[in-house]
Design an enzyme around this catalytic site. Sequence first.
Site, PDB file in Angstrom:
ATOM      1  N   THR A 209       1.617  -3.962  20.422  1.00  0.00           N
ATOM      2  CA  THR A 209       0.922  -2.912  19.678  1.00  0.00           C
ATOM      3  C   THR A 209       1.324  -1.565  20.258  1.00  0.00           C
ATOM      4  O   THR A 209       1.259  -1.371  21.480  1.00  0.00           O
ATOM      5  CB  THR A 209      -0.608  -3.098  19.783  1.00  0.00           C
ATOM      6  OG1 THR A 209      -0.980  -4.288  19.082  1.00  0.00           O
ATOM      7  CG2 THR A 209      -1.350  -1.916  19.167  1.00  0.00           C
TER       8      THR A 209
ATOM      9  N   GLY B 149       0.831  -1.211   0.000  1.00  0.00           N
ATOM     10  CA  GLY B 149       0.000   0.000   0.000  1.00  0.00           C
ATOM     11  C   GLY B 149       0.855   1.245   0.000  1.00  0.00           C
ATOM     12  O   GLY B 149       0.583   2.207   0.719  1.00  0.00           O
ATOM     13  N   ALA B 150       1.899   1.242  -0.845  1.00  0.00           N
ATOM     14  CA  ALA B 150       2.919   2.300  -0.790  1.00  0.00           C
ATOM     15  C   ALA B 150       2.634   3.462  -1.733  1.00  0.00           C
ATOM     16  O   ALA B 150       3.349   4.454  -1.714  1.00  0.00           O
ATOM     17  CB  ALA B 150       4.288   1.699  -1.121  1.00  0.00           C
ATOM     18  N   SER B 151       1.595   3.366  -2.566  1.00  0.00           N
ATOM     19  CA  SER B 151       1.436   4.388  -3.606  1.00  0.00           C
ATOM     20  C   SER B 151       0.946   5.718  -3.065  1.00  0.00           C
ATOM     21  O   SER B 151       1.174   6.754  -3.678  1.00  0.00           O
ATOM     22  CB  SER B 151       0.496   3.880  -4.711  1.00  0.00           C
ATOM     23  OG  SER B 151      -0.770   3.571  -4.179  1.00  0.00           O
ATOM     24  N   ARG B 152       0.264   5.712  -1.921  1.00  0.00           N
ATOM     25  CA  ARG B 152      -0.234   6.998  -1.389  1.00  0.00           C
ATOM     26  C   ARG B 152      -0.408   6.895   0.130  1.00  0.00           C
ATOM     27  O   ARG B 152      -0.140   5.840   0.719  1.00  0.00           O
ATOM     28  CB  ARG B 152      -1.572   7.367  -2.054  1.00  0.00           C
ATOM     29  CG  ARG B 152      -2.634   6.305  -1.885  1.00  0.00           C
ATOM     30  CD  ARG B 152      -3.997   6.756  -2.416  1.00  0.00           C
ATOM     31  NE  ARG B 152      -4.993   5.761  -2.049  1.00  0.00           N
ATOM     32  CZ  ARG B 152      -5.441   4.805  -2.843  1.00  0.00           C
ATOM     33  NH1 ARG B 152      -4.986   4.720  -4.085  1.00  0.00           N
ATOM     34  NH2 ARG B 152      -6.327   3.932  -2.401  1.00  0.00           N
TER      35      ARG B 152
ATOM     36  N   TYR C 119     -14.074  -3.462  10.006  1.00  0.00           N
ATOM     37  CA  TYR C 119     -12.778  -2.779  10.173  1.00  0.00           C
ATOM     38  C   TYR C 119     -12.213  -3.039  11.569  1.00  0.00           C
ATOM     39  O   TYR C 119     -11.032  -3.388  11.713  1.00  0.00           O
ATOM     40  CB  TYR C 119     -12.952  -1.277   9.920  1.00  0.00           C
ATOM     41  CG  TYR C 119     -11.638  -0.524   9.844  1.00  0.00           C
ATOM     42  CD1 TYR C 119     -10.851  -0.572   8.697  1.00  0.00           C
ATOM     43  CD2 TYR C 119     -11.192   0.237  10.915  1.00  0.00           C
ATOM     44  CE1 TYR C 119      -9.643   0.119   8.617  1.00  0.00           C
ATOM     45  CE2 TYR C 119      -9.985   0.933  10.845  1.00  0.00           C
ATOM     46  CZ  TYR C 119      -9.219   0.865   9.693  1.00  0.00           C
ATOM     47  OH  TYR C 119      -8.014   1.542   9.628  1.00  0.00           O
TER      48      TYR C 119
HETATM   49  P1  NDP Z   1      -5.038   4.877   1.545  1.00  0.00           P
HETATM   50  O1  NDP Z   1      -6.413   4.456   1.128  1.00  0.00           O
HETATM   51  O2  NDP Z   1      -4.657   6.312   1.404  1.00  0.00           O
HETATM   52  O3  NDP Z   1      -3.960   3.992   0.754  1.00  0.00           O
HETATM   53  C1  NDP Z   1      -4.116   2.610   0.688  1.00  0.00           C
HETATM   54  C2  NDP Z   1      -2.942   2.022  -0.068  1.00  0.00           C
HETATM   55  O4  NDP Z   1      -3.126   0.616  -0.127  1.00  0.00           O
HETATM   56  C3  NDP Z   1      -2.826   2.528  -1.494  1.00  0.00           C
HETATM   57  O5  NDP Z   1      -1.447   2.608  -1.838  1.00  0.00           O
HETATM   58  C4  NDP Z   1      -3.506   1.429  -2.314  1.00  0.00           C
HETATM   59  O6  NDP Z   1      -2.980   1.454  -3.629  1.00  0.00           O
HETATM   60  C5  NDP Z   1      -3.085   0.192  -1.490  1.00  0.00           C
HETATM   61  N1  NDP Z   1      -3.986  -0.966  -1.619  1.00  0.00           N
HETATM   62  C6  NDP Z   1      -5.307  -1.027  -1.385  1.00  0.00           C
HETATM   63  N2  NDP Z   1      -5.761  -2.277  -1.601  1.00  0.00           N
HETATM   64  C7  NDP Z   1      -4.686  -3.018  -1.979  1.00  0.00           C
HETATM   65  C8  NDP Z   1      -4.497  -4.368  -2.373  1.00  0.00           C
HETATM   66  N3  NDP Z   1      -5.513  -5.239  -2.420  1.00  0.00           N
HETATM   67  N4  NDP Z   1      -3.249  -4.786  -2.700  1.00  0.00           N
HETATM   68  C9  NDP Z   1      -2.190  -3.923  -2.680  1.00  0.00           C
HETATM   69  N5  NDP Z   1      -2.310  -2.640  -2.323  1.00  0.00           N
HETATM   70  C10 NDP Z   1      -3.543  -2.192  -1.986  1.00  0.00           C
HETATM   71  O7  NDP Z   1      -4.855   4.362   3.069  1.00  0.00           O
HETATM   72  P2  NDP Z   1      -4.203   5.080   4.354  1.00  0.00           P
HETATM   73  O8  NDP Z   1      -2.868   5.584   4.016  1.00  0.00           O
HETATM   74  O9  NDP Z   1      -5.216   5.988   4.952  1.00  0.00           O
HETATM   75  O10 NDP Z   1      -4.078   3.816   5.345  1.00  0.00           O
HETATM   76  C11 NDP Z   1      -2.950   2.962   5.344  1.00  0.00           C
HETATM   77  C12 NDP Z   1      -3.088   1.986   6.502  1.00  0.00           C
HETATM   78  O11 NDP Z   1      -3.227   2.702   7.727  1.00  0.00           O
HETATM   79  C13 NDP Z   1      -4.305   1.071   6.406  1.00  0.00           C
HETATM   80  O12 NDP Z   1      -3.997  -0.212   6.879  1.00  0.00           O
HETATM   81  C14 NDP Z   1      -5.317   1.754   7.336  1.00  0.00           C
HETATM   82  O13 NDP Z   1      -6.267   0.847   7.840  1.00  0.00           O
HETATM   83  C15 NDP Z   1      -4.390   2.262   8.422  1.00  0.00           C
HETATM   84  N6  NDP Z   1      -4.934   3.369   9.185  1.00  0.00           N
HETATM   85  C16 NDP Z   1      -5.256   4.560   8.578  1.00  0.00           C
HETATM   86  C17 NDP Z   1      -5.775   5.609   9.335  1.00  0.00           C
HETATM   87  C18 NDP Z   1      -6.131   6.936   8.735  1.00  0.00           C
HETATM   88  O14 NDP Z   1      -6.744   7.755   9.459  1.00  0.00           O
HETATM   89  N7  NDP Z   1      -5.788   7.212   7.497  1.00  0.00           N
HETATM   90  C19 NDP Z   1      -6.019   5.442  10.797  1.00  0.00           C
HETATM   91  C20 NDP Z   1      -5.633   4.163  11.313  1.00  0.00           C
HETATM   92  C21 NDP Z   1      -5.118   3.179  10.533  1.00  0.00           C
HETATM   93  P3  NDP Z   1      -3.774   0.811  -4.908  1.00  0.00           P
HETATM   94  O15 NDP Z   1      -5.173   1.379  -4.862  1.00  0.00           O
HETATM   95  O16 NDP Z   1      -2.979   1.229  -6.107  1.00  0.00           O
HETATM   96  O17 NDP Z   1      -3.726  -0.647  -4.709  1.00  0.00           O
END
Ligand code: NDP
Length: 247
Positions: A236, A11-14, A151
């Site tokens: 954690t 999930g590194a793209s954004r 979730y």
């Molecule tokens: P985003 O929705 O901004 O980014 C998600 C990333 O995951 C994207 O790079 C997306 O890229 C990738 N992704 C999604 N599905 C898949 C898949 N099936 N396989 C590979 N890559 C995937 O998420 P956040 O940055 O907000 O969150 C990141 C993590 O932090 C998550 O686990 C979230 O639950 C956790 N988190 C976030 C919080 C927040 O407030 N933002 C709070 C607490 C936890 P692509 O679509 O190209 O696959």
Amino acid sequence: MMSERAIIVTGASRGIGAAISEHLAQAGFIVGCLSRSGELPRREQASAIVRSRWIGLAADVTNPATVRNAIEHVAARGTIVGLVNNAGLHTEARSEELAISDWNALLAVNATSVLACSQSVYPHLVRHRSGLIVNIGSFFDKLGVKRNLAYCASKAAVAAMTRVLAVEWAAAGIRVLNVAPGYIVTDLNRAQMMEGPLKAYLSKRIPAGEPGSADDVAHLVASFFDIEVPFLTGETIYIDGAQGVAH
Ligand code: NDP
């Protein structure tokens, strides 16, 4: 010549994953940046040196074969020393209306993938008898949040998996941690979190006063790869501005 050290970030793209990828590359690691699109992390300010350490890889964390291929690609460039299981999905529904297919889809990305990706890096880490896996959970893992049954359950599963993997893999020199953020502003949710009713709600509920940033989480994650504390595993670590402990 000593090979470069490499870390896989899913999930590194954004969002948070992009920030983690930048901080790890700044620390000198080669970073295998996995996402379905395979795009490089969206971090406009990243330096040329940081960009030279990123390898963008298209892989779906719910499809272990694509993850294994991506990991082998990274292994050709450096010694794999760690994994950040960050990819995640967030959807909401009242529990009486939650479709089982939606539950399965969310658990597949948020929880099952943690097992699949960890299994895929295990042979690399065990070879050197050292390594660190950081899972990105959520402070929702200990809360009962309306409309968030899947979730909350997925992130509680991540915390549980962190404990079990840490216990099973400690003898192989592999540590496993769970970094559990509270509300974090990213490009996707900035408008929602910084304006209107959610902003007012969050400023009241977060003792630290406002949501955290992706860089806050990235700093913490990168520090675990920087300062090696062999006795720290299975835990954690909450990063939520004290929201989870407030009463
Ligand atoms: P985003 O929705 O901004 O980014 C998600 C990333 O995951 C994207 O790079 C997306 O890229 C990738 N992704 C999604 N599905 C898949 C898949 N099936 N396989 C590979 N890559 C995937 O998420 P956040 O940055 O907000 O969150 C990141 C993590 O932090 C998550 O686990 C979230 O639950 C956790 N988190 C976030 C919080 C927040 O407030 N933002 C709070 C607490 C936890 P692509 O679509 O190209 O696959």
